[in-house]
Design a protein around this motif. Structure first.
Motif, mmCIF file in Angstrom:
data_model
loop_
_atom_site.group_PDB
_atom_site.id
_atom_site.type_symbol
_atom_site.label_atom_id
_atom_site.label_comp_id
_atom_site.label_asym_id
_atom_site.label_seq_id
_atom_site.Cartn_x
_atom_site.Cartn_y
_atom_site.Cartn_z
ATOM 1 N N GLU A 156 -11.010 6.051 3.586
ATOM 2 C CA GLU A 156 -9.609 5.655 3.421
ATOM 3 C C GLU A 156 -9.019 6.427 2.247
ATOM 4 O O GLU A 156 -9.636 6.513 1.183
ATOM 5 C CB GLU A 156 -9.543 4.148 3.174
ATOM 6 C CG GLU A 156 -8.176 3.544 3.329
ATOM 7 C CD GLU A 156 -8.238 2.028 3.509
ATOM 8 O OE1 GLU A 156 -7.165 1.412 3.670
ATOM 9 O OE2 GLU A 156 -9.354 1.452 3.484
ATOM 10 N N THR A 157 -7.830 6.981 2.444
ATOM 11 C CA THR A 157 -7.193 7.795 1.412
ATOM 12 C C THR A 157 -5.779 7.308 1.142
ATOM 13 O O THR A 157 -4.986 7.137 2.071
ATOM 14 C CB THR A 157 -7.138 9.281 1.830
ATOM 15 O OG1 THR A 157 -8.460 9.739 2.128
ATOM 16 C CG2 THR A 157 -6.559 10.136 0.712
ATOM 17 N N TRP A 158 -5.487 7.093 -0.135
ATOM 18 C CA TRP A 158 -4.130 6.793 -0.574
ATOM 19 C C TRP A 158 -3.569 8.013 -1.287
ATOM 20 O O TRP A 158 -4.265 8.663 -2.072
ATOM 21 C CB TRP A 158 -4.125 5.638 -1.565
ATOM 22 C CG TRP A 158 -4.334 4.265 -0.997
ATOM 23 C CD1 TRP A 158 -3.388 3.399 -0.549
ATOM 24 C CD2 TRP A 158 -5.577 3.579 -0.830
ATOM 25 N NE1 TRP A 158 -3.961 2.219 -0.125
ATOM 26 C CE2 TRP A 158 -5.302 2.307 -0.288
ATOM 27 C CE3 TRP A 158 -6.908 3.913 -1.094
ATOM 28 C CZ2 TRP A 158 -6.292 1.376 -0.009
ATOM 29 C CZ3 TRP A 158 -7.899 2.998 -0.813
ATOM 30 C CH2 TRP A 158 -7.580 1.744 -0.272
ATOM 31 N N ASN A 159 -2.312 8.316 -1.035
ATOM 32 C CA ASN A 159 -1.602 9.377 -1.738
ATOM 33 C C ASN A 159 -2.380 10.699 -1.704
ATOM 34 O O ASN A 159 -2.795 11.219 -2.743
ATOM 35 C CB ASN A 159 -1.335 8.962 -3.195
ATOM 36 C CG ASN A 159 -0.329 9.855 -3.882
ATOM 37 O OD1 ASN A 159 0.427 10.583 -3.243
ATOM 38 N ND2 ASN A 159 -0.315 9.809 -5.205
ATOM 39 N N ARG B 215 -4.641 10.608 -6.371
ATOM 40 C CA ARG B 215 -5.229 10.629 -5.025
ATOM 41 C C ARG B 215 -6.459 9.722 -5.075
ATOM 42 O O ARG B 215 -7.353 9.929 -5.912
ATOM 43 C CB ARG B 215 -5.636 12.052 -4.649
ATOM 44 C CG ARG B 215 -6.459 12.165 -3.357
ATOM 45 C CD ARG B 215 -6.980 13.597 -3.185
ATOM 46 N NE ARG B 215 -7.965 13.665 -2.115
ATOM 47 C CZ ARG B 215 -7.678 13.946 -0.844
ATOM 48 N NH1 ARG B 215 -6.432 14.184 -0.492
ATOM 49 N NH2 ARG B 215 -8.633 13.989 0.058
ATOM 50 N N LYS C 283 -9.591 -2.093 -2.996
ATOM 51 C CA LYS C 283 -8.263 -1.962 -2.406
ATOM 52 C C LYS C 283 -7.137 -2.091 -3.429
ATOM 53 O O LYS C 283 -6.245 -1.234 -3.512
ATOM 54 C CB LYS C 283 -8.079 -2.998 -1.298
ATOM 55 C CG LYS C 283 -6.757 -2.885 -0.556
ATOM 56 C CD LYS C 283 -6.700 -3.851 0.613
ATOM 57 C CE LYS C 283 -5.393 -3.716 1.369
ATOM 58 N NZ LYS C 283 -5.342 -4.632 2.540
ATOM 59 N N ALA D 236 -2.965 4.864 -6.945
ATOM 60 C CA ALA D 236 -2.193 5.750 -6.075
ATOM 61 C C ALA D 236 -0.708 5.654 -6.394
ATOM 62 O O ALA D 236 0.008 6.666 -6.399
ATOM 63 C CB ALA D 236 -2.453 5.412 -4.613
ATOM 64 N N ARG D 237 -0.240 4.442 -6.666
ATOM 65 C CA ARG D 237 1.167 4.295 -7.045
ATOM 66 C C ARG D 237 1.456 5.034 -8.346
ATOM 67 O O ARG D 237 2.578 5.485 -8.586
ATOM 68 C CB ARG D 237 1.524 2.810 -7.210
ATOM 69 C CG ARG D 237 1.668 2.063 -5.895
ATOM 70 C CD ARG D 237 2.323 0.705 -6.104
ATOM 71 N NE ARG D 237 1.525 -0.166 -6.948
ATOM 72 C CZ ARG D 237 0.575 -0.987 -6.494
ATOM 73 N NH1 ARG D 237 0.291 -1.007 -5.207
ATOM 74 N NH2 ARG D 237 -0.084 -1.765 -7.325
ATOM 75 N N ALA E 30 -4.935 1.150 -4.733
ATOM 76 C CA ALA E 30 -3.507 1.146 -4.439
ATOM 77 C C ALA E 30 -2.690 1.306 -5.714
ATOM 78 O O ALA E 30 -1.698 2.051 -5.744
ATOM 79 C CB ALA E 30 -3.125 -0.139 -3.715
ATOM 80 N N HIS F 90 -0.896 6.877 3.822
ATOM 81 C CA HIS F 90 -2.159 6.177 3.686
ATOM 82 C C HIS F 90 -2.923 6.401 4.974
ATOM 83 O O HIS F 90 -2.402 6.148 6.058
ATOM 84 C CB HIS F 90 -1.881 4.694 3.435
ATOM 85 C CG HIS F 90 -3.093 3.821 3.522
ATOM 86 N ND1 HIS F 90 -3.360 3.043 4.617
ATOM 87 C CD2 HIS F 90 -4.111 3.617 2.660
ATOM 88 C CE1 HIS F 90 -4.496 2.378 4.417
ATOM 89 N NE2 HIS F 90 -4.959 2.710 3.242
ATOM 90 N N LYS G 204 2.322 4.916 0.647
ATOM 91 C CA LYS G 204 2.307 5.827 1.789
ATOM 92 C C LYS G 204 2.425 7.253 1.258
ATOM 93 O O LYS G 204 3.058 7.490 0.236
ATOM 94 C CB LYS G 204 3.464 5.500 2.728
ATOM 95 C CG LYS G 204 3.458 4.067 3.251
ATOM 96 C CD LYS G 204 2.264 3.775 4.131
ATOM 97 C CE LYS G 204 2.342 2.370 4.697
ATOM 98 N NZ LYS G 204 1.184 2.041 5.543
ATOM 99 N N ILE H 46 0.843 -1.192 0.000
ATOM 100 C CA ILE H 46 0.000 0.000 0.000
ATOM 101 C C ILE H 46 0.877 1.239 0.000
ATOM 102 O O ILE H 46 1.785 1.356 0.816
ATOM 103 C CB ILE H 46 -0.925 0.008 1.236
ATOM 104 C CG1 ILE H 46 -1.873 -1.194 1.170
ATOM 105 C CG2 ILE H 46 -1.710 1.300 1.315
ATOM 106 C CD1 ILE H 46 -2.743 -1.350 2.393
#
Length: 299
Positions: free
Chosen positions: A24-27, A60, A48, A55-56, A52, A9, A7, A5
């Motif tokens: 839930e928030t990624w990036n 956002r 998920k 986000a990579r 992920a 995160h 970060k 995941i």
């Protein structure tokens, strides 16, 4: 696909009136913003792997459990659930993003996106990705979903029993769900039995009948959508059909349609790599930069 995941995160509980949603928030500093809305009876966990991966790639990504689902609060027993409540929650989450997000909505989440994108001006979304849902749907497919949700009110003795029922419901999946995968989807009651994460009141009230009455409103809203749209459907879906897809494409002429041949209604779960690839490709095709919100602007 890498499972790590990205970060930073974060997971937080966001107030929506008198209850809180698990968000839930990624990036968080990424762009563009994507807001994922799951289907009826699902959780944010359905997104998920895709969130992920996006986000990579610099986006956002925000996922959340709808009210009455997963780790979000349930309504008080006398209040019940209504479609407009879910739509208001989604609208508030969209307004909270640093720029109008691209909505990725599956089933119920997609229907809410259609209503908001068609009825609100300006649209709260930069674009829509609708996952196996159209304003008119095949009733038999929806009834099959509801039958599964209603099938085990007394829950399960253990995770193996739950896994067996999931395998029977999703025979196209090669791997049976592990206890670790099922843990976020089940709650242990005071009697020691494991029950699905959703509030039983979701099925007991008027919400299901309400969704059927929503269809004229959905069709009218779809005809007014003025943002880019991608419709991803499952070739083996029993919820959308060639007829419902064709009707939608006539209502929304700017929409693109991609069919993932081997997926059922559970597109992201059945063909996650292919699904994620299509979303990434679509996001990249939206070349015009999103306009940041101005302070105090109305959603």
């Amino acid at each position: 696909m890498v499972s790590q995941i990205p970060k930073p995160h974060t997971v937080e509980r966001v107030a929506m009136g008198d209850l809180r949603l698990a968000v839930e928030t990624w990036n968080p500093q990424g762009a563009p913003s994507l807001l994922f809305a799951h289907g009826f009876g699902q959780t944010r966990g359905a997104w998920k792997a895709s969130a992920a991966a996006l986000a990579r790639g610099g986006c956002r990504c925000v996922t959340f459990d709808a009210r009455g689902h997963g780790e979000s609060d349930r309504v008080v027993a006398t209040a019940g659930y209504h479609m407009d409540q879910f739509a208001d929650d989604l609208l508030q989450l969209a307004a909270a993003q640093p720029q109008p997000p691209i909505l990725v909505g599956a089933s119920m989440g997609g229907l809410l996106g259609i209503v908001l994108a068609g009825e609100r001006r300006p649209s709260p979304f930069r674009a829509l990705v609708l996952v196996d849902i159209t304003p008119r749907w095949e009733t038999a497919g929806v009834q099959r979903i509801l039958a599964f949700m209603q099938a085990h009110p007394d829950g399960f003795a253990n995770y193996a029993d739950a896994a067996e029922q999931v395998a029977a419901y999703l025979p196209q999946r090669r791997e049976r769900k592990s206890a670790e995968q099922l843990r976020p989807l089940l709650r242990e009651g005071t009697d020691g039995r494991l029950r699905w994460h959703w509030d039983p009141a979701l099925l007991a009230g008027d919400l299901v009948q309400e969704s059927e009455r929503y269809q004229p409103r959905l069709l009218a809203a779809a005809a007014k959508i003025d943002v880019p749209v991608l419709l991803l459907s499952g070739g083996r879906s029993d919820v959308v059909s060639r007829g419902t897809v064709d009707e939608f494409l006539q209502l929304v002429p700017q929409a693109r349609h991609v069919e993932l041949t081997h997926a059922t209604h559970m597109v992201a779960g059945d063909a996650n790599d292919a699904f994620t690839h299509e979303v990434i490709h679509y996001v990249r095709s939206l070349e015009t930069p999103a306009t940041p919100r101005t302070a105090g602007a109305a959603p």
